[in-house]
Design an enzyme around this catalytic site. Sequence first.
Site, PDB file in Angstrom:
ATOM      1  N   ASP A 732     137.678 -41.036  45.584  1.00 60.76           N
ATOM      2  CA  ASP A 732     138.854 -41.885  45.725  1.00 60.76           C
ATOM      3  C   ASP A 732     140.013 -40.946  46.102  1.00 60.76           C
ATOM      4  OD1 ASP A 732     140.663 -43.929  45.776  1.00 60.76           O
ATOM      5  OD2 ASP A 732     140.068 -44.790  43.860  1.00 60.76           O
ATOM      6  N   TRP A 733     141.110 -41.530  46.535  1.00 61.98           N
ATOM      7  CA  TRP A 733     142.193 -40.769  47.176  1.00 61.98           C
ATOM      8  C   TRP A 733     142.986 -39.920  46.174  1.00 61.98           C
ATOM      9  CZ3 TRP A 733     139.014 -42.982  49.953  1.00 61.98           C
ATOM     10  CH2 TRP A 733     139.143 -43.183  51.319  1.00 61.98           C
TER      11      TRP A 733
END
Length: 788
Positions: A732-733
């Site tokens: 995920d970012w």
Amino acid sequence: MEKWTRIAHQPCLPMGKDGRLVTACEEHIRLSRQAATEGMVLLKNECGMLPLKKGCRVALFGKAQIDYVRGGGGSGEVTTSYTRNIYEGMKLKEEEGKLQVFDELSRFYEEDVKEQYAQGKENGKTVEPAVPAGLLQAARRYTDIAVITICRFSGEDWDRKGIPGDGDFYLSPQEQEMVDAVTAAFPKVAVVLDVGGMVDSSWFKENEKIQSVLLAWQAGIEGGLAIADILCADANPSGKLVDTFAGSFDDYPSSAGFNDSDDYVDYTEDIYVGYRYFETIPGAAEKVNYPFGYGLSYTSFAIRNCCGRLEKAEDGTQIVVEASVTNVGKLAGKEVVQLYYSAPQGRLGKPARALGAFAKTRCLQPGETQQVTLRLAADSMASYDDTGKIAKSAYVMEAGEYRFYLGNSVRNTEKVSFVYKEEADRVVLVLKERVAPRQLAKRMLADGSFEELPVQAECKAERFPGFVEGNPPHKGHWEGDTTANERGADAPEKKIMLMDVVNGDASMEEFLAQLTNGQLIDLLCGQPNTGVANTFGMGNLPEYGVPNLMTADGPAGVRIRPGLGVCTTAWPCATLLACTWNPDLVYEIGAAGAREMKENNLGIWLTPAMNIHRSPLCGRNFEYYSEDPLIAGKMAAAKVNGIQSEHIGASIKHFACNNKETNRKASDSRVSERALREIYLKGFEIAVKEAQPWTLMTCYNMINGRYASEREDLLAGILREEWGFKGMVTTDWWNKAYQYKEIKAGNDLKMGSGDPDEVLEAWKEGKVTRKEIETCAARILETIMKLD
Ligand code: BGC
């Protein structure tokens, strides 16, 4: 068109007939509205109040008719050119001569919401205004029918509230006041809930003054029109709940510990999540207001002639249950047939009901009958024995009788006379201990008591200290570092382009060997945005012909950079889509959204999100499907298959146990292996096996003390070795894990930017090998190669 032309070419090349755009085209928006009507759930309908009679007069209450929430925030947000609210929907029906709306009242709300927006309040976060007494009386003089609207908004990085009066799970005092005033004045009251997740239903369930309730969810770009379609019977509701609506927030087993700590969440209810808890645990059944699978229609159905049998197939024994469904009412409509099973309690303990299969009928005319066939693999009823009561780390079918129940909700079923028997305990599949808990002290058993689990010394993952959110680093940031410029040992003399690998003129190994360490590591990191993208890309090594492949969110539609004049279709929220119980429809939405992706030169659509609805409070539940892993898995598989049918990559997310948003980048989900395998990983397993998503996104959180993205037992072990996942894994970012540890675990790509310096340093120190880096790079490039 030549390969990768779209990815490399800006601006977009329209894909529609005669050079027209497919992005947010009429056909897609029509599909969005149709899906919206199909997933709305009619919770209550007494005295035949709904549908509204032709020509009736209606007074619309509540600011939600204007401040309509079509979806949540964050990755579930979409840039659209407009949204149709509930008032607009009802006005359209007025134009069509179906009803009349008391405009003066709606205009009051219009003005009020406008003013609140002007004061800085955001969509869905406005306050319910008090209705002036005179206006209420005028409305009552106009009509005896009131429709109350209520909306909710939630999003990423924050959780909802569950305290009476909070204006979130519960009504706010202002909303309660409005409801009291309207129900005191009007004899006929319907409620429309424009919400993204479970909310309190006790205020209307036993309230005789409220005859009808439509759970309309957050229904996308034309959600307001879809609501009006249902209220006027232009569409017949056929949505069924995919979550249990309990009497109060405290009735959910996850509620007690949800806010205990920001650092961890103990999944002590174990596999007894949602209806598995309410149907099994003594005393819990009466806490349910609306059970899982429940939903009314304007017509009624009879499910008859049910019979079950065993079928031996090559891939194992199947339970087959057939039945006929007849529309015995007066309007055309669809029904959802649900097959539940109960396994013998044995030594492991089992939920009293588990969903085994389901089927939605076509639209049946009054009097029409459809034959439905439901299938489930016998072995899919096995339980995971994580402590070795029968066989350690194995799926087992315990001896005894397995029974089946067919109906249209978990509560409204008939027992199928067919019984499946296991004469003795049978081990179905032996696996390994993986992602085992260290700090979960106890877990719930089927009788509601708790079993103690061994607790080991805490070993919390270290959080990566040097990480800053922002744009990916520029190329060439290693100038001067000679190690970054070293190539692989077998570097070929002649330059190989990625297209040579595509064409079969060179191997991936040869291609990778010619790259410098720096180039190779860059491939494992997010790349700068191009075109309309705002969630970054991958690849981007033009000197070797590697395009920069862009990603885009998300579950509610293609989310691109606002302000560029490009608007996309906002689909209904994922929970609504799950409530359709119609995977074919979800497939179509996947394919339509993928066409919008392709047209805008985007390659990987960061959807579907498929975490389990463990608690009503998770801020992102609207992006997720259900409390049940079979529904979540089937819906996700349908979406992925739809997306990938257009040669766009899907990314199932967030793997796994991202069931709370507070402190999501450091919170530890402490959960048993059994609950992981039977509940939290199960949906992902179904999606991987039935749809082979090109990519999978790991979660931010830790699972049992370690970041999921750093866990080789989860990624190399369960995901790849056990399930046969062939795709690429992304983080995920801007998570807080170490990239070199992720590489070793098989988390190939780090988004949004990665940390190349950290990886190079780790390589120099011998903590990660060039071979391991190449393995990840190969998986990223193979993903890019799948694009047209
Ligand atoms: C979300 C992801 C999303 C990503 C890119 C993260 O904050 O958790 O679901 O895909 O951002 O926008």
